[in-house]
Design a protein around this motif. Structure first.
Motif, PDB file in Angstrom:
ATOM      1  N   LYS A  58       1.258  -1.116  -0.391  1.00  0.00           N
ATOM      2  CA  LYS A  58      -0.234  -0.148   0.115  1.00  0.00           C
ATOM      3  C   LYS A  58       0.990   1.177   0.276  1.00  0.00           C
ATOM      4  O   LYS A  58       0.416   2.344  -0.545  1.00  0.00           O
ATOM      5  N   THR A  59       2.137   1.027   0.953  1.00  0.00           N
ATOM      6  CA  THR A  59       2.652   2.288   0.625  1.00  0.00           C
ATOM      7  C   THR A  59       3.693   2.748  -0.889  1.00  0.00           C
ATOM      8  O   THR A  59       3.424   3.748  -1.238  1.00  0.00           O
ATOM      9  N   VAL A  60       3.754   1.327  -1.441  1.00  0.00           N
ATOM     10  CA  VAL A  60       4.854   1.877  -2.359  1.00  0.00           C
ATOM     11  C   VAL A  60       3.474   2.480  -2.913  1.00  0.00           C
ATOM     12  O   VAL A  60       3.741   3.712  -4.589  1.00  0.00           O
ATOM     13  N   ARG A 104       3.144   6.040  -2.647  1.00  0.00           N
ATOM     14  CA  ARG A 104       4.594   6.273  -3.555  1.00  0.00           C
ATOM     15  C   ARG A 104       4.263   6.891  -4.591  1.00  0.00           C
ATOM     16  O   ARG A 104       4.239   8.821  -5.237  1.00  0.00           O
ATOM     17  N   VAL A 105       3.704   5.877  -5.174  1.00  0.00           N
ATOM     18  CA  VAL A 105       3.648   7.204  -6.878  1.00  0.00           C
ATOM     19  C   VAL A 105       2.060   7.277  -7.060  1.00  0.00           C
ATOM     20  O   VAL A 105       2.609   8.187  -7.983  1.00  0.00           O
ATOM     21  N   ARG A 106       1.051   7.554  -6.113  1.00  0.00           N
ATOM     22  CA  ARG A 106      -0.195   8.184  -6.464  1.00  0.00           C
ATOM     23  C   ARG A 106       0.840   9.885  -6.082  1.00  0.00           C
ATOM     24  O   ARG A 106       0.198  10.207  -7.055  1.00  0.00           O
ATOM     25  N   LYS A 107       1.219   9.584  -5.244  1.00  0.00           N
ATOM     26  CA  LYS A 107       1.547  11.509  -4.679  1.00  0.00           C
ATOM     27  C   LYS A 107       2.524  11.513  -5.386  1.00  0.00           C
ATOM     28  O   LYS A 107       3.032  12.416  -5.677  1.00  0.00           O
ATOM     29  N   LYS A 161      14.989  -1.659  -4.841  1.00  0.00           N
ATOM     30  CA  LYS A 161      14.916  -2.544  -3.881  1.00  0.00           C
ATOM     31  C   LYS A 161      13.307  -2.316  -3.482  1.00  0.00           C
ATOM     32  O   LYS A 161      12.921  -3.681  -3.035  1.00  0.00           O
ATOM     33  N   GLU A 162      12.449  -1.275  -3.063  1.00  0.00           N
ATOM     34  CA  GLU A 162      11.188  -1.661  -2.893  1.00  0.00           C
ATOM     35  C   GLU A 162      10.314  -2.281  -4.076  1.00  0.00           C
ATOM     36  O   GLU A 162       8.954  -2.629  -4.139  1.00  0.00           O
ATOM     37  N   ILE A 163      10.867  -1.450  -5.576  1.00  0.00           N
ATOM     38  CA  ILE A 163      10.171  -2.767  -6.700  1.00  0.00           C
ATOM     39  C   ILE A 163      10.227  -3.655  -7.122  1.00  0.00           C
ATOM     40  O   ILE A 163       9.171  -4.596  -7.163  1.00  0.00           O
TER      41      ILE A 163
END
Ligand code: SF4
Ligand code: ZN
Ligand code: ZN
Length: 312
Positions: free
Chosen positions: A30-32, A35-38, A218-220
């Motif tokens: 959800k946070t990733v 982040r893309v939305r923001k 790393k998160e991707i």
């Protein structure tokens, strides 16, 4: 591991060192996505009724971004999303990537457009490399040809598909590496141009946007792993151990020792960019005498390098 910092319920599976959060799989994803939305809204990257093409190579970044954008754009029924792949003509490597890109598009119900160097320029990259080797020419590397031709191919493909935006899956790591590369190459003015939303300097250019520019690589990868997303993991046979690799290694070491370095570099450049832009010389573009694409000189870079190679 401990309990998730966000929901306080599930077991944490990811430690985000730059923020100190420990996250469960659900909260991490959800946070990733957030982040893309923001990023999209901070830079006003996409409109509510845009036609969008995601440049999908088949690698982790582009395939993951396609999955995230498909999810985000469900809330905007007037948005039309499609994917575009450039087949450079690299045996086995690109063949596998194409299969993976196609598979992901089918799964997501996204239209997939493919164009190739062969179709656009008459030669695939393997053929260009063979030519270079037979002549024992040292000048440009396969990646230099590939980069120039792919940039042009992507723009032509997006323009012909009639889209408003071309989405490029550059991660935070890609962006910071590029920024430092420009400094090391002695071309800091390129930093002014290489923005999360690129300026449209000619009506024939489709606007490029980079919604992954604030997500670490790393998160991707972890997002793709948690979601079971298939991506290509083999490397291109022409990939070089060039300067970019040294910069990547340096930045990764710094990030490991001093969590948050990538964001600090990114934000610092964002702060000085307006000053760089203000002092940058305004270039006037015209149409290439051969192909009609926008360029500063008489011939665009792609036509130039093909002409030098004697294949056009
Ligand atoms: Fe092209 Fe070089 Fe990337 Fe291979 S590594 S796809 S040759 S830019
Ligand atoms: Zn959680
Ligand atoms: Zn041209």
């Amino acid at each position: 591991m401990s309990v998730c910092t966000l929901c306080g319920r599930n077991e944490a599976v990811f430690g985000r060192s730059y923020s100190g959060e420990n996250l469960c799989g659900r909260c991490f994803c959800k946070t990733v996505e957030d982040r893309v939305r923001k990023t999209i809204s901070r830079y006003e990257m996409l409109g509510h009724n845009d036609r969008i093409m995601v440049a999908v190579s088949g690698g982790k970044d582009s395939v993951t971004l396609l999955h995230i954008l498909t999810k985000i754009e469900k809330a905007f029924p007037d948005v039309v999303l499609c994917a575009g792949t450039v087949d450079e003509g690299i045996r086995e490597y690109r063949d596998e990537a194409l299969r993976i890109a196609e598979g992901n598009c089918r799964k997501l119900g996204v239209e997939h457009v493919v164009t190739s160097f062969k179709e656009l320029f008459g030669y695939g990259l393997d053929e260009i490399v063979e030519l270079l080797r037979s002549r024992e020419e040292s000048g440009l590397t396969p990646c230099s040809y590939c980069g120039v031709l792919r940039r042009k191919a992507l723009n032509v493909m997006a323009r012909e598909a009639g889209v408003d935006k071309l989405v490029i899956a550059h991660s935070l790591d890609d962006e910071t590496q590029t920024m430092l590369l420009n400094v090391v190459h002695g071309d800091p003015m390129r930093i002014a141009r290489s923005k999360p939303v690129l300026d449209v300097v000619h009506p024939k250019f489709v606007q490029r946007v980079k919604p992954l520019c604030m997500v670490p690589e790393k998160e991707i990868v972890f997002y793709a792993y948690l979601k079971g997303i298939e991506f290509q993991s083999i490397h291109c046979p022409y990939a070089q151990t060039a300067l970019r690799n040294d910069i990547r290694t340096m930045l990764n070491r710094m990030e490991h020792k001093h969590a948050g370095t990538l964001f600090t570099v990114f934000n610092s450049i964002e702060k000085i960019r307006p000053a760089l832009e203000a002092s940058a010389e305004k270039v006037k573009l015209q149409e290439c005498k051969r192909c009609g694409e926008p360029t500063v000189g008489d011939l665009c870079r792609a036509c130039q390098i093909l002409q030098e190679l004697g294949v056009s």
